[in-house]
Design an enzyme around this catalytic site. Structure first.
Site, short mmCIF file in Angstrom:
data_model
loop_
_atom_site.label_atom_id
_atom_site.label_comp_id
_atom_site.label_asym_id
_atom_site.label_seq_id
_atom_site.Cartn_x
_atom_site.Cartn_y
_atom_site.Cartn_z
N HIS A 1 9.63 -31.07 -39.86
CA HIS A 1 9.46 -32.14 -38.88
C HIS A 1 7.99 -32.57 -38.87
CE1 HIS A 1 9.99 -34.33 -35.07
NE2 HIS A 1 11.29 -34.19 -35.26
N GLU B 1 12.13 -36.53 -42.07
CA GLU B 1 12.87 -35.27 -42.09
C GLU B 1 13.88 -35.33 -43.23
OE1 GLU B 1 14.47 -34.20 -38.10
OE2 GLU B 1 13.36 -35.99 -37.45
#
Length: 453
Positions: free
Chosen positions: A254, A414
């Site tokens: 992330h 992501e």
């Protein structure tokens, strides 16, 4: 030990012994040896009977992960200790808290180093962030990244309920209230250019079974077939092995990116983004939970169409509602459709090209994943300060840049599977999201190459 068994106790004692071996409180060298012997033996016989190549692959991936478990079980290391890995023209800093990338320095077009990831200079600030904004800056998220509708899923006849930590109980985000981003991972290998973190997940947040994950980050500038120019490159590998039960596994990095190094207030007018293999995206409702539909990128007047590339802000006005109710921007799962020349379903393909006209820094991302989430930092509101070290770089260059992380002041990438694929079997993604002791490992592999334009 030292007691003789009473009549009728033989089988229960044998069962207890097996339970202690399979689910030990503490992993010792003897248990580790037994794990490895048992794992290889089962792998060998299953390989002969069935698909030897795939099971051998699982063994090769699994043994390094298992071998780190002993160290992980007894570690008392500081989760906020800063580790640095570097190669020519690239330096990364990471901490065990969340197996988190905290800084990444690469040169701009003038050869000056810039920090292109969003985060904090003080490692302990990430704990305070978790307790307040909970941005997930730079962390590995899991056991299941992104959203699970209603916090429920089924595997065969069994229905599982995990904690719903978002939208008042409507869904589970990034693994629950205490996901992998809040866990203190163990450093199990460390060199000048590579670091490996290990996490033993014993049914965290009510997910079924035990999972061991091995997260490796490395940097290099060697000339290879995949990197013919010898560009600065970050490689991430997240390898997870289901040890005891069938379970969903979908991890992701992330990382928040800003290629203009906060020399501008936002990324809208200087950052060019291309998603060459993404002509479709997962449809969602107003709180970003998949609604079962698949959209073409010509939806919303083509706002999500980045197949040929454009500035992030070029069509963002048409992205009203695309990132949820009362939201304008991007927070979407773009599907990676591999072209015919890539025969393997999980082959590594280039999925992103991005560059900043301000610094000239370019980023090319390749991955083996089936999708990627793009988030244009719609939720940032100018309350989190830009790290002081980058502000000082900007001031030294005479640049009056951003002092806070503003709305649309960054982009999150992501690499992952289709979000909530576990609850949408009609998408055909279960083989990439559900794992068991009988399957190979879950592997999330991505490379990030940096250059200049």
């Amino acid at each position: 030990m030292g007691r003789s068994a009473r009549p009728g106790q033989g089988f229960p004692q044998l069962l207890g012994c097996c339970r202690s071996l399979l689910c030990p409180v503490r992993i010792t060298p003897r248990i580790l040896f037994a794990y490895c012997f048992f794992f290889l033996t089962i792998t060998f016989f299953l390989g002969i009977r069935m698909h030897f190549k795939s099971y051998l692959s699982a063994a090769l991936y699994g043994l390094p992960v298992l071998s780190q478990a002993a160290a992980a079980a007894n570690s008392t290391a500081d989760p906020f200790q800063l580790y640095t890995i570097s190669a020519e023209n690239i330096t990364a800093k990471l901490i065990p808290y969340g197996a988190r990338l905290t800084s990444l320095l690469v040169p701009d077009r003038n050869g000056k180093l810039q920090d292109v990831v969003v985060g904090y200079d003080d490692p302990k600030q990430y704990l305070r962030d978790t307790e307040t904004n909970h941005t997930y800056f730079g962390a590995v998220v899991g056991r299941y990244a992104n959203r699970i509708k209603n916090g429920t899923f089924s595997i065969g006849p069994d229905v599982y309920q995990i904690p719903e930590n978002e939208n008042g109980g409507e869904d589970t985000l990034h693994g629950g209230f205490v996901g992998y981003d809040q866990r203190n991972w163990t450093v199990t290998a460390y060199t000048n250019s590579s670091i490996t973190f290990t996490l033993v997940d014993r049914g965290f947040e009510n997910f079924p079974g035990d999972v061991i994950t091995h997260a490796t980050f490395s940097v290099q500038t060697e000339t290879t077939t995949e990197n013919p120019q010898g560009l600065p490159q970050l490689t991430t590998k997240l390898v997870s092995l289901a040890l005891t039960e069938t379970t969903p596994i979908m991890l992701a990095n992330h990382i928040y990116w800003n290629l203009n190094a906060f020399k501008n207030e936002t990324v809208l007018e200087d950052t060019w983004l291309q998603l060459p293999l993404s002509k479709r995206l997962v449809g969602t409702n107003g709180i970003l939970i998949p609604n079962g539909t698949i959209l073409d990128v010509d939806a919303y007047n083509g706002a999500p169409d980045f197949t040929t590339g454009k500035l992030v802000g070029q069509d963002i006005k048409d992205a009203d509602g695309l990132c949820g109710t009362d939201c304008t921007g991007y927070d979407n799962c773009f599907i990676v459709d591999r072209p015919p020349q890539y025969a393997a379903r999980n082959s590594i393909v280039p999925i992103i090209h991005m560059n900043s006209s301000t610094t000239g820094i370019s980023l090319d991302v390749a991955t083996n994943q089936q999708a990627l989430q793009i988030y244009s930092c719609n939720g940032q509101n100018g309350t989190i300060p830009v790290r002081q070290s980058q502000i000082q770089r900007n001031e030294a260059e005479g640049v009056d840049g951003a002092e806070y992380v503003n709305e649309h002041g960054c982009i999150v990438i992501e690499t992952e599977g289709w979000i909530d694929g576990i609850n949408n079997p009609q998408w055909g993604q279960l083989s990439d999201q559900v794992y068991s002791p009988e399957t190979g490992p879950a592997v999330n592999w991505a490379t990030y190459q940096f250059g200049t334009v």
